[in-house]
Design a protein around this motif. Structure first.
Motif, PDB file in Angstrom:
ATOM      1  N   THR A 135       1.182  -5.536   0.292  1.00 55.75           N
ATOM      2  CA  THR A 135       1.189  -5.163   1.717  1.00 55.75           C
ATOM      3  C   THR A 135       0.271  -3.962   1.945  1.00 55.75           C
ATOM      4  N   PRO A 136      -0.437  -3.943   3.065  1.00 57.32           N
ATOM      5  CA  PRO A 136      -1.389  -2.854   3.303  1.00 57.32           C
ATOM      6  C   PRO A 136      -0.691  -1.524   3.606  1.00 57.32           C
ATOM      7  N   PRO A 137      -1.136  -0.448   2.950  1.00 60.85           N
ATOM      8  CA  PRO A 137      -0.555   0.876   3.204  1.00 60.85           C
ATOM      9  C   PRO A 137      -0.681   1.299   4.668  1.00 60.85           C
ATOM     10  N   PHE A 138       0.267   2.094   5.108  1.00 63.89           N
ATOM     11  CA  PHE A 138       0.290   2.730   6.429  1.00 63.89           C
ATOM     12  C   PHE A 138       0.310   1.740   7.596  1.00 63.89           C
ATOM     13  N   SER A 139       0.704   0.512   7.355  1.00 67.63           N
ATOM     14  CA  SER A 139       0.715  -0.498   8.415  1.00 67.63           C
ATOM     15  C   SER A 139       2.056  -0.503   9.144  1.00 67.63           C
ATOM     16  N   ASN A 140       2.001  -0.691  10.451  1.00 72.94           N
ATOM     17  CA  ASN A 140       3.221  -0.838  11.250  1.00 72.94           C
ATOM     18  C   ASN A 140       3.592  -2.303  11.464  1.00 72.94           C
ATOM     19  N   LYS A 141       2.839  -3.210  10.865  1.00 69.84           N
ATOM     20  CA  LYS A 141       3.110  -4.634  11.008  1.00 69.84           C
ATOM     21  C   LYS A 141       4.472  -4.964  10.390  1.00 69.84           C
TER      22      LYS A 141
END
Length: 173
Positions: A135-141
């Motif tokens: 999962t991509p860091p710092f994402s709010n998804k």
């Protein structure tokens, strides 16, 4: 204030020390004299540390063991909300086990999490029901479980693929 280069040239000519060496020494002295105070965000840069207390093992459907990781537990609301936020380093065989009081649809996200993670949703009977890979860091998804989950295991991104951990397999802790 920078030194007068004519003076430095004079010093260089009067001694056997080349001007470039004098400039390097001057920069070291200037740097050492600089007042270095810790910045308020130093803890965020250095990262939060987690305390490893347990292990989680992954198993094939036939019961054969795949791998094991050392985990920190997140078994109360505050620990679950914090998760691996602000953790900058995670050993390759480490992660976090989230334990919820009930089995329900879950959503996780990566805000304030600087590491790519595999997020593994697990049902009450210890079956892996959903894996979100790297999962991509710092994402709010929002990353949904798609099925009811009572446990969630977070590992370094790529762990599930490198150990061939798939949905339908089991965990034990």
């Amino acid at each position: 204030m920078l030194p007068n280069l004519n003076y430095l040239s004079y010093l260089s000519m009067k001694s056997s020390t080349p001007i470039w060496l004098i400039l390097i020494l001057f920069s070291f002295i200037l740097n050492a004299c600089e007042n270095k105070k810790p910045t308020p965000d130093a803890e965020v840069r250095n990262g939060r540390q987690i305390t490893i207390t347990d292990t989680v093992s992954f198993y094939h459907a036939d019961g054969s063991k795949i791998s094991k990781i050392n985990v920190a537990l997140a078994d109360d609301a505050d620990e679950r909300n914090q998760g691996l936020m602000d953790v900058n380093k995670l050993d390759s065989d480490a992660g976090m086990l989230f334990i919820f009081p009930d089995e329900a649809q879950r959503n996780f996200y990566m805000a304030n999490t600087p590491l790519p993670l595999d997020i593994i949703f697990v049902s009450a009977d210890s079956t892996i029901v959903r894996i979100h890979h790297s999962t991509p860091p710092f994402s709010n998804k929002q990353l949904p479980s798609d099925q009811p989950a009572k446990f969630v295991v977070e590992t370094n991104g790529g762990y599930a693929i490198s150990h061939d951990i798939q949905e339908g397999m089991k965990i034990r802790f």
